[in-house]
Enzyme design. Structure first.
Site, PDB file in Angstrom:
ATOM      1  N   HIS A  63       0.808  -1.218   0.000  1.00 35.27           N
ATOM      2  CA  HIS A  63       0.000   0.000   0.000  1.00 35.27           C
ATOM      3  C   HIS A  63       0.846   1.275   0.000  1.00 35.27           C
ATOM      4  O   HIS A  63       2.018   1.269   0.400  1.00 35.27           O
ATOM      5  CB  HIS A  63      -0.910   0.015   1.235  1.00 35.27           C
ATOM      6  CG  HIS A  63      -1.853  -1.147   1.281  1.00 35.27           C
ATOM      7  ND1 HIS A  63      -2.501  -1.533   2.431  1.00 35.27           N
ATOM      8  CD2 HIS A  63      -2.265  -2.022   0.321  1.00 35.27           C
ATOM      9  CE1 HIS A  63      -3.260  -2.584   2.168  1.00 35.27           C
ATOM     10  NE2 HIS A  63      -3.131  -2.904   0.905  1.00 35.27           N
ATOM     11  N   LYS A  73       6.370   5.832   7.563  1.00 37.97           N
ATOM     12  CA  LYS A  73       5.804   4.989   8.631  1.00 37.97           C
ATOM     13  C   LYS A  73       6.917   4.426   9.500  1.00 37.97           C
ATOM     14  O   LYS A  73       7.929   3.968   8.995  1.00 37.97           O
ATOM     15  CB  LYS A  73       4.997   3.828   8.017  1.00 37.97           C
ATOM     16  CG  LYS A  73       3.786   4.281   7.234  1.00 37.97           C
ATOM     17  CD  LYS A  73       3.195   3.186   6.381  1.00 37.97           C
ATOM     18  CE  LYS A  73       2.110   3.763   5.476  1.00 37.97           C
ATOM     19  NZ  LYS A  73       1.715   2.811   4.420  1.00 37.97           N
ATOM     20  N   TYR A 133       1.760   1.480  14.059  1.00 34.18           N
ATOM     21  CA  TYR A 133       2.715   2.293  13.312  1.00 34.18           C
ATOM     22  C   TYR A 133       2.309   3.759  13.303  1.00 34.18           C
ATOM     23  O   TYR A 133       1.126   4.093  13.263  1.00 34.18           O
ATOM     24  CB  TYR A 133       2.928   1.780  11.895  1.00 34.18           C
ATOM     25  CG  TYR A 133       1.695   1.436  11.088  1.00 34.18           C
ATOM     26  CD1 TYR A 133       0.955   0.288  11.343  1.00 34.18           C
ATOM     27  CD2 TYR A 133       1.305   2.237  10.031  1.00 34.18           C
ATOM     28  CE1 TYR A 133      -0.160  -0.035  10.587  1.00 34.18           C
ATOM     29  CE2 TYR A 133       0.206   1.917   9.256  1.00 34.18           C
ATOM     30  CZ  TYR A 133      -0.520   0.781   9.541  1.00 34.18           C
ATOM     31  OH  TYR A 133      -1.630   0.461   8.780  1.00 34.18           O
ATOM     32  N   ASP A 167      -6.772  -5.886  -2.006  1.00 32.88           N
ATOM     33  CA  ASP A 167      -5.419  -6.391  -2.246  1.00 32.88           C
ATOM     34  C   ASP A 167      -5.421  -7.500  -3.291  1.00 32.88           C
ATOM     35  O   ASP A 167      -4.495  -7.615  -4.090  1.00 32.88           O
ATOM     36  CB  ASP A 167      -4.795  -6.877  -0.931  1.00 32.88           C
ATOM     37  CG  ASP A 167      -4.470  -5.710  -0.003  1.00 32.88           C
ATOM     38  OD1 ASP A 167      -4.200  -5.945   1.189  1.00 32.88           O
ATOM     39  OD2 ASP A 167      -4.484  -4.548  -0.479  1.00 32.88           O
TER      40      ASP A 167
HETATM   41  C1  LIG Z   1      -5.260   2.892   6.490  1.00 31.73           C
HETATM   42  C2  LIG Z   1      -6.530   3.404   7.122  1.00 31.73           C
HETATM   43  C3  LIG Z   1      -7.743   2.751   6.959  1.00 31.73           C
HETATM   44  N1  LIG Z   1      -8.875   3.243   7.540  1.00 31.73           N
HETATM   45  C4  LIG Z   1     -10.122   2.487   7.373  1.00 31.73           C
HETATM   46  C5  LIG Z   1     -10.519   2.236   5.927  1.00 31.73           C
HETATM   47  C6  LIG Z   1     -11.228   0.908   5.988  1.00 31.73           C
HETATM   48  O1  LIG Z   1     -12.600   1.103   6.297  1.00 31.73           O
HETATM   49  C7  LIG Z   1     -10.558   0.166   7.154  1.00 31.73           C
HETATM   50  C8  LIG Z   1      -9.542  -0.867   6.724  1.00 31.73           C
HETATM   51  O2  LIG Z   1      -8.650  -0.228   5.825  1.00 31.73           O
HETATM   52  P1  LIG Z   1      -7.657  -1.087   4.952  1.00 31.73           P
HETATM   53  O3  LIG Z   1      -8.352  -2.334   4.454  1.00 31.73           O
HETATM   54  O4  LIG Z   1      -7.023  -0.165   3.944  1.00 31.73           O
HETATM   55  O5  LIG Z   1      -6.581  -1.519   6.070  1.00 31.73           O
HETATM   56  P2  LIG Z   1      -5.187  -2.255   5.760  1.00 31.73           P
HETATM   57  O6  LIG Z   1      -5.358  -3.319   4.700  1.00 31.73           O
HETATM   58  O7  LIG Z   1      -4.641  -2.643   7.073  1.00 31.73           O
HETATM   59  O8  LIG Z   1      -4.305  -1.107   5.127  1.00 31.73           O
HETATM   60  C9  LIG Z   1      -3.124  -0.625   5.730  1.00 31.73           C
HETATM   61  O9  LIG Z   1      -2.152  -1.623   5.546  1.00 31.73           O
HETATM   62  C10 LIG Z   1      -0.873  -1.251   5.108  1.00 31.73           C
HETATM   63  C11 LIG Z   1       0.108  -2.276   5.608  1.00 31.73           C
HETATM   64  C12 LIG Z   1      -0.455   0.134   5.394  1.00 31.73           C
HETATM   65  O10 LIG Z   1       0.730   0.436   5.557  1.00 31.73           O
HETATM   66  C13 LIG Z   1      -1.478   1.190   5.363  1.00 31.73           C
HETATM   67  O11 LIG Z   1      -1.472   1.946   6.571  1.00 31.73           O
HETATM   68  C14 LIG Z   1      -2.842   0.705   5.109  1.00 31.73           C
HETATM   69  O12 LIG Z   1      -3.017   0.638   3.692  1.00 31.73           O
HETATM   70  O13 LIG Z   1      -9.917   1.189   7.939  1.00 31.73           O
HETATM   71  C15 LIG Z   1      -8.871   4.390   8.306  1.00 31.73           C
HETATM   72  O14 LIG Z   1      -9.916   4.833   8.833  1.00 31.73           O
HETATM   73  N2  LIG Z   1      -7.679   5.062   8.465  1.00 31.73           N
HETATM   74  C16 LIG Z   1      -6.506   4.620   7.898  1.00 31.73           C
HETATM   75  O15 LIG Z   1      -5.436   5.259   8.100  1.00 31.73           O
END
Ligand SMILES: Cc1cn([C@H]2C[C@H](O)[C@@H](COP(=O)(O)OP(=O)(O)O[C@H]3O[C@H](C)C(=O)[C@H](O)[C@H]3O)O2)c(=O)[nH]c1=O
Length: 186
Positions: A63, A73, A133, A167
């Site tokens: 990401h 980060k 993080y 993803d």
């Molecule tokens: C990243 C983020 C997400 N969200 C909400 C959006 C979605 O409703 C939910 C899950 O988000 P997401 O599926 O993008 O979460 P991850 O797959 O863990 O994504 C993260 O994983 C990789 C490893 C990263 O480095 C990034 O910080 C980020 O992309 O949290 C938020 O409210 N705030 C945020 O900063």
């Protein structure tokens, strides 16, 4: 505290000192003054993130947030164990498309500093793994993007990870146009 270079310029492993006693340990997980005394001035952090992945083999990544919302980060594993990966996505960089991976765990206490301009992802190596993080820019949903985890020859140690739909459907690195056109743009 220990600060180690990695094979990717700018990506660092930071290991805070753990003060151990019969109760367990105490560590300053973030101390700007200590890092600056060691010659490392990181940008300001504005947001802390925390995610729990219930199963081993859960992969989140790769990401990024596009400029002007690009995030640096500082990543650590609060519980369990994970393999954390950074990929240089800065077209102007001699390391463009190169990656490194580091095992972060509650046991080793290691942290990975990933500057803006890099893709970030991790795969869990234990159930109930928690990642925490610090980020140098706030979340911006519209600039949030991803690259397919299995399009860069990264050795994740898993062949069929648990993925989000986002993803699973991410574009391959070769089909992706990086928004990071130079180190200064990151
Ligand atoms: C990243 C983020 C997400 N969200 C909400 C959006 C979605 O409703 C939910 C899950 O988000 P997401 O599926 O993008 O979460 P991850 O797959 O863990 O994504 C993260 O994983 C990789 C490893 C990263 O480095 C990034 O910080 C980020 O992309 O949290 C938020 O409210 N705030 C945020 O900063």
């Amino acid at each position: 505290m220990q600060i180690e270079q990695t094979a990717l310029s700018g990506v660092l492993v930071i290991t805070p000192l753990r003060h151990r006693d019969e109760r367990g340990f105490f560590a300053e997980s973030w101390n700007r003054r200590s890092l600056e005394a060691a010659g490392l001035a990181l940008p300001e952090f504005v947001q802390d993130n925390h995610s729990l992945s219930r199963q081993a083999g859960t992969l989140r990544g790769l990401h990024y947030q596009a400029p002007p919302h690009a995030q640096g980060k500082l990543v650590r594993c609060g519980r369990g164990c994970l393999y954390d990966v950074a990929v240089d996505a800065r077209r102007g960089s001699p390391d463009f498309g190169r990656w490194i991976g580091v095992e972060l765990s509650e046991e080793n206490g290691r942290q990975l500093w990933i500057p803006p301009g890099f893709l970030h992802g991790f795969v869990t190596r234990a159930p109930d793994t928690e990642i925490v993080y610090k980020c140098t820019a706030h979340y911006d949903r519209d600039s949030d993007g991803g690259v397919h985890w299995n399009s860069l020859g990264i050795d994740w140690g898993v062949t069929d990870p648990i993925l989000s739909g986002k993803d699973r459907d991410a574009p391959a690195f070769a089909d992706w146009t990086t928004p990071f056109t130079s180190e200064s743009d990151a």
